[in-house]
Design an enzyme around this catalytic site. Structure first.
Site, mmCIF file in Angstrom:
data_model
loop_
_atom_site.group_PDB
_atom_site.id
_atom_site.type_symbol
_atom_site.label_atom_id
_atom_site.label_comp_id
_atom_site.label_asym_id
_atom_site.label_seq_id
_atom_site.Cartn_x
_atom_site.Cartn_y
_atom_site.Cartn_z
ATOM 1 N N ARG A 120 0.810 -1.234 0.000
ATOM 2 C CA ARG A 120 0.000 0.000 0.000
ATOM 3 C C ARG A 120 0.833 1.269 0.000
ATOM 4 N NH1 ARG A 120 -3.555 -2.916 3.590
ATOM 5 N NH2 ARG A 120 -5.112 -3.907 2.274
ATOM 6 N N LYS A 142 3.569 11.538 -11.239
ATOM 7 C CA LYS A 142 2.749 10.709 -12.128
ATOM 8 C C LYS A 142 3.466 9.388 -12.361
ATOM 9 C CE LYS A 142 0.100 14.042 -14.805
ATOM 10 N NZ LYS A 142 -0.131 14.625 -16.132
ATOM 11 N N GLU A 184 10.846 18.797 -23.977
ATOM 12 C CA GLU A 184 10.074 19.100 -22.762
ATOM 13 C C GLU A 184 10.529 20.436 -22.140
ATOM 14 O OE1 GLU A 184 7.411 17.549 -21.585
ATOM 15 O OE2 GLU A 184 7.471 15.482 -22.311
ATOM 16 N N LYS A 224 8.010 23.514 -13.428
ATOM 17 C CA LYS A 224 7.098 22.405 -13.122
ATOM 18 C C LYS A 224 6.708 22.430 -11.649
ATOM 19 C CE LYS A 224 5.947 17.667 -13.934
ATOM 20 N NZ LYS A 224 6.147 16.442 -14.677
ATOM 21 N N GLU A 234 -3.851 17.413 -11.104
ATOM 22 C CA GLU A 234 -4.341 17.824 -12.422
ATOM 23 C C GLU A 234 -5.852 18.048 -12.446
ATOM 24 O OE1 GLU A 234 -2.059 16.142 -15.745
ATOM 25 O OE2 GLU A 234 -3.919 16.132 -16.885
ATOM 26 N N ARG A 238 -2.553 22.101 -14.006
ATOM 27 C CA ARG A 238 -1.472 21.169 -14.341
ATOM 28 C C ARG A 238 -1.634 20.612 -15.762
ATOM 29 N NH1 ARG A 238 1.426 16.347 -10.822
ATOM 30 N NH2 ARG A 238 2.664 15.548 -12.557
ATOM 31 N N HIS A 261 9.400 9.494 -26.947
ATOM 32 C CA HIS A 261 8.354 10.354 -26.386
ATOM 33 C C HIS A 261 8.621 11.835 -26.696
ATOM 34 C CE1 HIS A 261 5.321 11.907 -23.689
ATOM 35 N NE2 HIS A 261 6.239 12.616 -23.052
#
Ligand code: GLY
Length: 362
Positions: A120, A142, A184, A224, A234, A238, A261
């Site tokens: 958990r 994320k 990015e 960021k 988000e 965001r 990516h």
């Protein structure tokens, strides 16, 4: 020199160390106490960064053998998550122990997800080794894996306990990966920092010289940090960080592994600006500047020339419709009123978008 940037999230706040000495700084902060660490590491990093790996193993109580993650997006899968989870269970890692994730976005996302669900939730220390993961994916919590329906559709938010972005790792990074990571950084400027874009535009190809990279990373992380601190999960602003990503994810999925990516994001940035111009939201001159800068840097954005081409407009639109940013049946796009002025656009007309994509693919 190492710069430390604080991500302010109340009880989940943490430090991001950036620069050539970040590993030493970060390891010092992790020492002391009885905590044990599971080393989860990208196979390529393990093969070519033996000095830095030894530095970590000497400084920390690492349990057992490193868990090696195969390079490439294919590792962000249920199968790999299961293998990693069972390796952690075999190590008898306890709740107070931690994972140290060393690699690019793939390793970070997978190890972060495993940390979130192992007993958990245990801590994960992110040690990004690619430019892209230093400026974006290692910060903000994320975590996700991919499925056949799309990228990052299964995942959770799980903030790291610390991020160590040591730019020494970039010495062995292929030029293609550096360029992809730069996309990015450019994204951050295009969302909210027109002055930074001006500096990058003036520097042209020199924007990515080795000497400038630590400051560029720190700038992108500071940017960021401010967005994540204001909207961790988000619920609102965001989403701006997804500029170029709805188009980009569709291209990346359709390219089936041929496009990195960041390369997909670079093309997605150009598409987001062109679509903003088409909607009369943004001056054409700004889209031209963005594409000229991508040309200067050597990042391809023309869909017919992109790795993984040919693309079809319908397949791209289908991918975009299944993106997790879809809301109320509408595709959510991040568009721009100009350079440094991105906004969330929820009412995208599908048939107009399809026509736009067809025009771009020809
Ligand atoms: N990469 C976008 C975000 O972290 O929100």
């Amino acid at each position: 020199m190492t710069e430390t940037i604080r991500i302010e999230l109340g009880a989940r706040s943490y430090d991001v160390h950036v620069g050539p000495g970040a590993l030493a700084t970060g390891l010092k902060r992790l020492q002391g106490g009885k905590r044990r660490f599971a080393l989860v590491i990208d196979e390529n990093v393990l093969a070519c960064q033996s000095d830095r790996i030894s530095q970590m193993c000497l400084a920390l109580d690492i349990v057992g053998d490193p868990v090696i993650i195969p390079a490439g997006e294919g590792a962000k899968s249920f199968r790999q998550l299961e293998e990693l989870s069972s390796a952690l269970l075999s190590m008898e890692l306890e709740r107070g122990d931690a994972i140290i994730a060393v690699g690019g976005g793939v390793t970070g996302d997978l190890a972060g997800f495993a940390a979130a669900i192992y007993k958990r939730g245990i801590d994960v220390i992110q040690v990004p080794t690619t430019l892209l993961s230093m400026v974006d994916s290692s910060v903000g919590g994320k975590t996700a894996i991919n499925t056949s329906q799309g990228k990052n559709l299964i995942g959770v938010f799980h903030q790291p306990a610390r991020v160590i972005a040591d730019t020494g790792f970039l010495e062995t990074l292929p030029r293609r990966e550096i360029l992809a990571g730069y996309a990015e950084i450019l994204k951050a400027a295009l969302i909210g920092d027109a002055d930074l874009f001006k500096q990058l535009e003036t520097a042209g190809a020199n924007s990515i010289s080795a000497g400038r990279i630590p400051e560029l990373i720190a700038g992108a992380v500071r940017f960021k940090a401010s967005i994540v601190a204001a909207d961790e999960r988000e619920a609102g602003s965001r989403a701006l960080l997804n500029l170029g990503h709805t188009f980009g994810h569709a291209l990346e999925s359709e390219a089936d592994g041929k496009l990195l990516h960041g390369e997909a994001v670079a093309a997605g940035l150009a598409l987001a600006f062109d679509y903003s111009v088409r909607q009369n939201l943004c001056p054409a001159e700004d889209a031209t500047k963005v594409k000229r800068h991508l040309d200067d840097i050597g990042l391809e954005y023309g869909l017919p020339r992109l790795r993984g081409a040919p693309f079809t407009a319908k397949a791209m639109l289908d991918r975009m419709r299944h993106d997790k940013k879809t809301s109320g049946g509408h595709i959510r796009l991040i568009l721009a009123r100009g350079i440094g002025d991105a906004f969330i656009h929820d009412q995208t007309d599908m048939s107009d978008l399809l026509t736009f994509l067809k025009d771009k693919i020809q």
